[in-house]
Design a protein around this motif. Structure first.
Motif, PDB file in Angstrom:
ATOM      1  N   PRO A  27      10.070  11.254  -5.095  1.00  0.00           N
ATOM      2  CA  PRO A  27       9.479  10.356  -4.237  1.00  0.00           C
ATOM      3  C   PRO A  27       8.495   9.445  -4.496  1.00  0.00           C
ATOM      4  CG  PRO A  27       8.921  12.750  -3.734  1.00  0.00           C
ATOM      5  CD  PRO A  27       9.627  12.810  -5.008  1.00  0.00           C
ATOM      6  N   MET A  28       8.409   8.350  -3.899  1.00  0.00           N
ATOM      7  CA  MET A  28       7.250   7.349  -4.126  1.00  0.00           C
ATOM      8  C   MET A  28       6.569   7.377  -5.286  1.00  0.00           C
ATOM      9  SD  MET A  28       5.596   7.903  -0.196  1.00  0.00           S
ATOM     10  CE  MET A  28       4.449   8.977  -0.554  1.00  0.00           C
ATOM     11  N   SER A  29       7.607   6.800  -6.032  1.00  0.00           N
ATOM     12  CA  SER A  29       7.059   6.664  -7.590  1.00  0.00           C
ATOM     13  C   SER A  29       7.449   5.171  -8.085  1.00  0.00           C
ATOM     14  CB  SER A  29       7.574   7.873  -8.419  1.00  0.00           C
ATOM     15  OG  SER A  29       9.263   7.934  -8.348  1.00  0.00           O
ATOM     16  N   PRO A  30       6.919   4.432  -7.545  1.00  0.00           N
ATOM     17  CA  PRO A  30       7.114   3.022  -7.921  1.00  0.00           C
ATOM     18  C   PRO A  30       6.855   2.694  -9.398  1.00  0.00           C
ATOM     19  CG  PRO A  30       5.302   2.968  -6.631  1.00  0.00           C
ATOM     20  CD  PRO A  30       5.819   4.510  -6.579  1.00  0.00           C
ATOM     21  N   ASP A  31       5.886   3.477 -10.002  1.00  0.00           N
ATOM     22  CA  ASP A  31       5.628   3.260 -11.494  1.00  0.00           C
ATOM     23  C   ASP A  31       6.593   3.589 -12.320  1.00  0.00           C
ATOM     24  OD1 ASP A  31       5.173   5.686 -10.234  1.00  0.00           O
ATOM     25  OD2 ASP A  31       3.680   6.120 -11.867  1.00  0.00           O
TER      26      ASP A  31
ATOM     27  N   ASP B  22      14.626   5.821  -4.352  1.00  0.00           N
ATOM     28  CA  ASP B  22      13.471   6.438  -4.536  1.00  0.00           C
ATOM     29  C   ASP B  22      12.853   7.346  -3.633  1.00  0.00           C
ATOM     30  OD1 ASP B  22      13.213   4.729  -2.246  1.00  0.00           O
ATOM     31  OD2 ASP B  22      11.719   3.371  -3.220  1.00  0.00           O
ATOM     32  N   ASN B  23      13.939   8.031  -2.790  1.00  0.00           N
ATOM     33  CA  ASN B  23      13.617   9.166  -1.666  1.00  0.00           C
ATOM     34  C   ASN B  23      12.881   8.825  -0.740  1.00  0.00           C
ATOM     35  OD1 ASN B  23      15.120  11.175  -3.112  1.00  0.00           O
ATOM     36  ND2 ASN B  23      13.480  11.734  -4.436  1.00  0.00           N
ATOM     37  N   ALA B  24      12.525   7.208  -0.412  1.00  0.00           N
ATOM     38  CA  ALA B  24      11.951   6.918   0.920  1.00  0.00           C
ATOM     39  C   ALA B  24      12.488   7.373   2.009  1.00  0.00           C
ATOM     40  CB  ALA B  24      11.838   5.306   0.747  1.00  0.00           C
ATOM     41  N   PRO B  25      11.969   7.672   2.889  1.00  0.00           N
ATOM     42  CA  PRO B  25      12.537   8.173   4.241  1.00  0.00           C
ATOM     43  C   PRO B  25      13.877   7.369   4.629  1.00  0.00           C
ATOM     44  CG  PRO B  25      10.267   8.500   4.547  1.00  0.00           C
ATOM     45  CD  PRO B  25      10.412   7.707   3.303  1.00  0.00           C
ATOM     46  N   THR B  26      13.441   5.908   4.401  1.00  0.00           N
ATOM     47  CA  THR B  26      14.650   5.145   4.872  1.00  0.00           C
ATOM     48  C   THR B  26      15.859   5.380   3.951  1.00  0.00           C
ATOM     49  OG1 THR B  26      13.772   3.318   3.629  1.00  0.00           O
ATOM     50  CG2 THR B  26      13.370   3.310   5.888  1.00  0.00           C
ATOM     51  N   HIS B  27      16.026   5.844   2.934  1.00  0.00           N
ATOM     52  CA  HIS B  27      17.037   6.116   2.112  1.00  0.00           C
ATOM     53  C   HIS B  27      17.505   7.389   1.985  1.00  0.00           C
ATOM     54  CE1 HIS B  27      14.903   2.663  -0.645  1.00  0.00           C
ATOM     55  NE2 HIS B  27      15.474   2.170   0.473  1.00  0.00           N
ATOM     56  N   THR B  28      16.965   8.227   2.726  1.00  0.00           N
ATOM     57  CA  THR B  28      17.356   9.733   2.736  1.00  0.00           C
ATOM     58  C   THR B  28      18.214  10.244   4.068  1.00  0.00           C
ATOM     59  OG1 THR B  28      15.125  10.513   3.612  1.00  0.00           O
ATOM     60  CG2 THR B  28      15.607  10.284   1.195  1.00  0.00           C
ATOM     61  N   SER B  29      18.940   9.275   4.567  1.00  0.00           N
ATOM     62  CA  SER B  29      19.536   9.426   5.738  1.00  0.00           C
ATOM     63  C   SER B  29      20.889  10.409   5.616  1.00  0.00           C
ATOM     64  CB  SER B  29      20.109   8.459   6.719  1.00  0.00           C
ATOM     65  OG  SER B  29      21.248   7.988   6.091  1.00  0.00           O
TER      66      SER B  29
END
Length: 109
Positions: free
Chosen positions: A43-47, A17-24
């Protein structure tokens, strides 16, 4: 990787989901080294991701009636119970709602 290949063979794609913790850069380098196809995702699209709504449902079940846990084992037991007692209709509803969420996201560009 072994789990993904076990259930999908070589025909699977990775989605996050492109959250910062997933984009290292380490994650990116690893996936590139393994020739993993990564889906483009907002990014940030939980829906747009049914599992995010499922986590919310699970959390409500685990902590219903003011549930508090004083050990990791008790929390694990409650979480496993919520997971294994999921009603198929809940999953079906989440999956069927994706079309509307995608349509709404496209309208909002």
């Amino acid at each position: 990787m072994p789990f993904a290949e076990n259930i999908g063979g070589r025909n699977w794609e990775y989605q996050y989901d492109n959250a910062p913790t997933h984009t290292s850069s380490a994650r990116e380098n690893y996936l590139n080294s393994k020739n993993v196809i990564v889906l483009e995702w907002s990014p940030m699209s939980p829906d747009l991701n049914p599992i995010e709504n499922l986590w919310g449902f699970m959390s409500r079940k685990v902590y219903e009636n003011g549930g508090q846990f004083y050990s990791v084992n008790a929390l694990k037991t409650s979480t496993e119970s919520a997971w294994y007692n999921l009603e198929p209709e809940i999953l079906q509803t989440l999956i069927m709602s994706i079309g509307k969420h995608v349509y709404d996201a496209l309208l909002k560009n």
